[in-house]
Design an enzyme around this catalytic site. Structure first.
Site, PDB file in Angstrom:
ATOM      1  N   HIS A  21       5.771 -29.245  21.895  1.00 23.97           N
ATOM      2  CA  HIS A  21       4.850 -30.543  23.155  1.00 23.97           C
ATOM      3  C   HIS A  21       3.387 -29.741  23.740  1.00 23.97           C
ATOM      4  O   HIS A  21       2.617 -30.384  23.518  1.00 23.97           O
ATOM      5  CB  HIS A  21       5.240 -31.292  23.808  1.00 23.97           C
TER       6      HIS A  21
ATOM      7  N   ASP B   8      12.057 -28.203  20.248  1.00 29.46           N
ATOM      8  CA  ASP B   8      10.953 -28.399  21.084  1.00 29.46           C
ATOM      9  C   ASP B   8      10.172 -26.553  21.557  1.00 29.46           C
ATOM     10  O   ASP B   8       9.987 -26.688  22.623  1.00 29.46           O
ATOM     11  CB  ASP B   8      11.275 -28.567  22.858  1.00 29.46           C
TER      12      ASP B   8
ATOM     13  N   SER C  25       5.639 -25.933  31.416  1.00 31.46           N
ATOM     14  CA  SER C  25       6.065 -26.398  30.596  1.00 31.46           C
ATOM     15  C   SER C  25       6.102 -24.741  29.116  1.00 31.46           C
ATOM     16  O   SER C  25       4.987 -24.443  29.047  1.00 31.46           O
ATOM     17  CB  SER C  25       5.848 -27.431  29.223  1.00 31.46           C
TER      18      SER C  25
ATOM     19  N   ILE D 172      25.903 -29.992   6.654  1.00 32.58           N
ATOM     20  CA  ILE D 172      27.081 -30.090   5.906  1.00 32.58           C
ATOM     21  C   ILE D 172      27.516 -31.814   6.020  1.00 32.58           C
ATOM     22  O   ILE D 172      28.337 -31.673   4.506  1.00 32.58           O
ATOM     23  CB  ILE D 172      28.249 -29.947   6.627  1.00 32.58           C
TER      24      ILE D 172
ATOM     25  N   VAL E  59      28.069 -35.137   7.340  1.00 33.85           N
ATOM     26  CA  VAL E  59      28.859 -35.557   8.227  1.00 33.85           C
ATOM     27  C   VAL E  59      27.871 -37.086   8.874  1.00 33.85           C
ATOM     28  O   VAL E  59      27.184 -36.326   9.697  1.00 33.85           O
ATOM     29  CB  VAL E  59      30.235 -35.322   8.349  1.00 33.85           C
TER      30      VAL E  59
ATOM     31  N   ILE F 140      29.162 -38.899  12.317  1.00 35.36           N
ATOM     32  CA  ILE F 140      30.396 -38.396  13.207  1.00 35.36           C
ATOM     33  C   ILE F 140      30.104 -39.066  14.725  1.00 35.36           C
ATOM     34  O   ILE F 140      29.173 -39.427  15.109  1.00 35.36           O
ATOM     35  CB  ILE F 140      30.299 -36.543  13.870  1.00 35.36           C
TER      36      ILE F 140
END
Length: 509
Positions: free
Chosen positions: A148, A178, A253, A308, A310, A312
């Site tokens: 950012h 980030d 940052s 994979i 899925v 969840i």
């Protein structure tokens, strides 16, 4: 006849007698001689623990920390307003959302505060400058900062500890974590650089030193402690932030957080602040995460993550109880994606993934991080809990698709109507049109079902992983759970093609 004293000797005797009398009088009047001339007491002194300073660490690491300047061929808006944390998903948060309101990026100094279209009637173009922090990780000029900080930039430069400003080029970014990597042409010089440490050894209470460029002031050092681990601030699927209480402000940052050995244990990326200033809560990307991402960016210019396929959700205590798990750990599969690696390998809805390559999965985010760290094309051993037993499944890790379809969020058109009632659970249901499950048409607002978030329009597909078509199937599954000594039943709900699990306490008659 006694010998007569001389006048001088006589005078000395009189003086001695007078002094003796005066001293005797003082003693009689005031007590012992020590009371006349008291000895001074020793000043207060406490033998406390010796606290080491940070000067030696700072002297070594400061030359490796830089200020990052970013230029952009756009004009700033006149009404910039506050600059909020720009992690994944924050732009989509509604105004007034607590995360959007409180998690601010270190903006202002970090990045241009706003953009607007170029005005063709105006001569020339403004080049607003934003500032953040970064640090060298190699002597040939590779350095790390936040995504950012550099986002939207067209030109980059870094200011060294001695004030030298050098041009830099952008190697690559990873918005999900980030992170960004810049490269400075060394032109024959070698840069002082720092190494990533093992953040797994970092404990709450350990000292940490933050070095950066707050408010554009240049190299500034603050110190504090690690105040928490594993923070999820809603910035993305891989949140695992280290929380520190060192004074961190806008402009920090991308700056490093060091341990006392001068190793980078985190990269400062966000602050919790109602006002935009330091309030003693800052978040750093763990070094272990950063090292994996940065290595990939340097090698390939981008990041590829394992996947994979899925959907969840967390395993709550109620879900663990309903499935016979001893601990509320792992990630329950709400639905495997069609043609995804998990579905092809045989992972099913209702499976609880408890380990990957022998490493325990604490929860959904832990699973996401573990899978993402595996290179696409590699094999993985996944342990699942299914039908009261552990099962090992081998699968091939795939590369995460660049553009995954987002599930719809529209409201169900199902309206309340006549149906069969589960009186003990405050639910009214009717069979679904396709015969798969039952549709909830009404929910008692005072029921456990309402407390668990079950709504009208939800489709109950299975109960304890057994398909249901009507109320009788639900009652049968509940009775089986009671016989097994369970305190809850596991409902699989489907809403707008999204599947989730809810553990519903068994009503006691």
């Amino acid at each position: 006849m006694p010998k007569e004293k001389s006048p001088s000797l006589y005078r000395k005797s009189l003086i001695a007698v007078a002094m003796t009398s005066a001293l005797a009088g003082a003693v009689l009047a005031n007590g012992p001689l020590s009371a006349v001339m008291p000895a001074l007491a020793d000043p207060v002194s406490v033998d406390g623990p010796t606290q080491p300073g940070f000067a030696d660490v700072v002297a070594k690491v400061s030359p490796a920390v830089v200020s990052v300047r970013v230029k952009s061929d756009v004009q700033t808006t006149s009404d910039s307003g506050p600059s909020f944390f720009s992690g994944p998903g924050f732009d989509q948060l509604p105004d007034g959302h607590p995360l959007k309101r409180f998690f601010r990026e270190f903006g202002g100094q970090d990045r241009p505060e706003g953009k607007r279209k170029r005005d063709g009637n105006r001569p020339g173009r403004a080049r607003p400058v934003s500032q953040g922090s970064g640090f060298f990780i190699s002597d040939d000029g590779y350095l790390v900062t936040n995504n950012h900080v550099v986002s939207g930039g067209d030109a980059y430069s870094v200011v060294l500890d001695d004030g030298t400003e050098l041009d830099a080029k952008l190697v690559g970014t990873d918005p999900r974590t980030d992170l960004a990597v810049l490269k400075v042409d060394p032109k024959g010089r070698k840069f002082t650089y720092v190494a990533f440490g093992d953040d797994n050894n970092v404990r709450v209470g350990d000292w940490v030193v933050a070095v950066g460029n707050p408010f554009g002031l240049g190299g500034t050092v603050t110190a504090g402690i690690v105040s928490a681990r594993g923070r999820d601030i809603g910035a993305g699927p891989y949140d695992d932030f280290i929380q520190i209480d060192a004074a961190v402000n806008r402009g920090n940052s991308g700056g490093p957080a060091f341990n006392q050995q001068g190793q980078v244990i985190g990269i400062n990326t966000a602050i919790f602040s109602p006002s935009g200033g330091n309030v003693g809560i800052a978040f750093a990307i763990p070094a272990s995460t950063a090292k994996q991402v940065v290595d990939q960016i340097i090698k390939t210019g981008s990041v590829q993550r394992g996947w994979i396929g899925v959907q969840i959700q967390p395993v709550t205590k109620e879900i663990a109880e309903s499935l016979g798990l001893s601990e509320a750990k792992g990630a329950i599969v709400a639905s495997p994606q069609a043609d995804g690696p998990a579905a092809k390998a045989g992972i099913e809805t209702g499976d609880v993934i408890t380990a990957v390559n022998g490493e325990t999965v604490e929860g959904p985010r832990d699973l996401a991080r573990k899978v993402a760290a595996i290179a696409p094309g590699e094999k993985a051993e996944v342990t699942v809990w299914r039908k009261n037993a552990a099962k090992t499944i081998d699968l091939s890790i795939a590369a995460m698709p660049k553009n995954q379809e987002q599930a719809g969020t529209g409201q169900s058109s199902q309206q309340p109507g006549d149906g069969e009632t589960l009186d003990d659970y405050g639910l009214t249901v009717v069979p679904s049109e396709d015969g798969k499950g039952v549709v909830v048409t009404d929910v008692d607002p005072d029921s456990d079902a309402a407390d668990k978030g079950i709504n009208s329009g939800d489709i109950i597909v299975t109960v304890n992983n057994k398909p249901v078509k009507d109320v009788d199937d639900i009652n049968a599954a509940i009775k089986d759970a009671e016989k097994a000594g369970r305190n809850a039943v596991l409902l699989q709900l489907q809403t707008n093609d999204q599947s989730r699990f809810v553990a519903l306490p068994i009503a006691k008659g």
